[in-house]
Design an enzyme around this catalytic site. Structure first.
Site, PDB file in Angstrom:
ATOM      1  N   ASP A   2      -6.408 -15.594   2.267  1.00 54.85           N
ATOM      2  CA  ASP A   2      -8.375 -16.278   2.482  1.00 54.85           C
ATOM      3  C   ASP A   2      -8.889 -16.291   1.840  1.00 54.85           C
ATOM      4  O   ASP A   2      -9.610 -17.620   1.863  1.00 54.85           O
ATOM      5  CB  ASP A   2      -8.131 -15.486   4.049  1.00 54.85           C
ATOM      6  CG  ASP A   2      -7.887 -16.076   5.242  1.00 54.85           C
ATOM      7  OD1 ASP A   2      -7.621 -17.295   5.473  1.00 54.85           O
ATOM      8  OD2 ASP A   2      -8.032 -15.684   6.665  1.00 54.85           O
ATOM      9  N   ASP A  46      -6.139  -3.307  -2.200  1.00 53.80           N
ATOM     10  CA  ASP A  46      -7.379  -3.836  -2.995  1.00 53.80           C
ATOM     11  C   ASP A  46      -7.391  -3.974  -4.057  1.00 53.80           C
ATOM     12  O   ASP A  46      -8.581  -4.131  -4.542  1.00 53.80           O
ATOM     13  CB  ASP A  46      -7.510  -2.072  -2.419  1.00 53.80           C
ATOM     14  CG  ASP A  46      -7.004  -0.858  -3.397  1.00 53.80           C
ATOM     15  OD1 ASP A  46      -5.324  -1.085  -3.606  1.00 53.80           O
ATOM     16  OD2 ASP A  46      -7.172   0.409  -3.274  1.00 53.80           O
ATOM     17  N   LYS A  95       1.099  -0.795   0.262  1.00 62.16           N
ATOM     18  CA  LYS A  95       0.547  -0.305   0.147  1.00 62.16           C
ATOM     19  C   LYS A  95       0.452   1.157   0.255  1.00 62.16           C
ATOM     20  O   LYS A  95       0.762   2.031   0.540  1.00 62.16           O
ATOM     21  CB  LYS A  95      -1.234  -0.134   1.210  1.00 62.16           C
ATOM     22  CG  LYS A  95      -1.774   1.170   1.109  1.00 62.16           C
ATOM     23  CD  LYS A  95      -2.751   0.250  -0.284  1.00 62.16           C
ATOM     24  CE  LYS A  95      -3.860   1.485   0.219  1.00 62.16           C
ATOM     25  NZ  LYS A  95      -4.820   1.379  -0.933  1.00 62.16           N
TER      26      LYS A  95
END
Length: 367
Positions: free
Chosen positions: A257, A229, A197
């Site tokens: 995940d 993102d 990020k």
């Protein structure tokens, strides 16, 4: 033939479905040992909720000592509703897994997300996206970042609660995990996607800079960078575009995940948490399924043991240096799936429904 290699393995089956899927993984290892002239000394120890019930601690001293004297840890799963009322710091997941990672310096988490062609129906993604299956490896930094950074506090200031978590990364931590990712990519399709990020966090700026510098030592491996993102969106849009995904601790936790979910079933996905090299190509590591203890199906004999079995294969590869034996287990899983056998989590009407023990036995027979 007498076994040529003896490996002591700390077996921490844990809670929920842990003991039943672990039993199948050990049976598969026994068959593999006979075929490849290996021998295992399985040291069974308590961990998690089972250890709390017996000793009052999620990670007893005896368990830790057994792990210290072993070549690797084969871990099942911990936790469940029974222990959720305990203080957060005493609950099985936080009081067992995190201390094990920190104690042994297990900084590199390798989590493959493989959707086999026969199991694309289980993925929530559109069939055209997953047609033919996909294979992505998430390399997650495991001992830095928000989970371990200091200061860390929950206080009251001016009449309101204030939580502080500190995200800390050192150049050396980034460089060593980047090397793991690039080395892994060399054995795969030769592409690393680094996630950060950098448009918001100073950690991200440093992460991208060090990964880029490290990439110069691997001219045969491609490198690109994505903000976290965007990476989450691209994984859903086209998982086949990824080969090795490199991420810091928090981002890797979340994205791995997501990768597991789009693969179709947590019951199929293993993981390895590795420390520094112990000589040659082997590393001390902890090997565990990506899923949890699944207390709702524990004891019913219906859990999918494949993630635990594949975790055992990763143990053979990374901590024992037994690549041929590891390949044999992975090939046995693939051939068993190709034969049409399925546990409940991946079953469809045209396939054969089997339980935990039946699936384990079929894989062992295919070795």
């Amino acid at each position: 033939m007498n076994p040529e290699k003896l490996f002591r393995i700390a077996v921490l089956a844990g809670d929920g479905i842990g003991p039943e899927v672990m039993a199948e993984a050990l049976a598969v290892l026994d068959v593999t040992a006979k075929k490849f002239s290996l021998a295992f000394d399985f040291d069974h120890q308590l961990v998690g909720g089972a250890a709390i019930d017996a000793t009052g601690k999620a990670l007893p001293a005896e368990t830790l000592a057994a792990c210290e004297s072993s070549a690797a840890i084969l871990f099942g799963s911990v936790g469940g509703p029974k222990w959720e009322s305990l203080p957060a710091s005493e609950q099985p997941e936080r009081a067992a897994l995190l201390p094990l990672r920190k104690h042994f310096g297990l900084f590199a988490n390798l989590r493959p997300a493989v959707c086999l062609p026969e199991l694309t129906h289980a993925s929530p993604l559109h069939p055209r996206i997953v047609e033919g299956g996909f294979d992505v490896l998430c390399v997650r930094e495991l001992t830095g970042g928000l989970y371990f950074g200091e200061p860390k506090s929950l206080t009251t200031q001016n009449g309101e609660q204030v939580a502080v978590d500190t995200m800390v990364y050192r150049e050396s931590e980034i460089r060593r995990i980047a090397k793991v990712a690039f080395e892994a990519a060399r054995r795969r399709s030769g592409r690393v996607t680094s996630v950060d990020k950098a448009n918001v966090l100073q950690n991200g700026v440093l992460w991208r800079r060090i990964v880029t510098e490290t990439a110069a030592d691997y001219p045969d491996v491609g490198i690109n960078h994505l903000y976290v993102d965007n990476a989450a969106m691209q994984l859903v849009k086209n998982p086949k575009a990824f080969d090795v995904l490199l991420a810091e601790n928090l981002f890797g936790d979340i994205l791995s995940d997501e990768m597991a979910m789009i693969s179709g079933s947590l019951g199929m996905l293993p993981s390895a948490s590795l420390g520094e090299s112990t000589g040659g190509l082997t590393r001390f590591g902890m090997y565990e399924p990506s899923g949890g203890s699944a207390p709702d199906i524990a004891g019913r004999g219906i859990a999918n043991p494949i993630a635990q079995i594949l975790s055992a294969a990763m143990l053979l590869r990374f901590s024992c240096g037994c690549t041929e034996a590891a390949n044999a287990i992975e090939n046995a899983v693939r051939s068993t799936i190709a034969s049409g056998l399925r546990t409940a989590d991946i079953h469809t009407p045209e396939t054969t429904l089997v339980g935990t023990a039946e699936m384990g036995k079929a894989i062992a027979n295919a070795i």
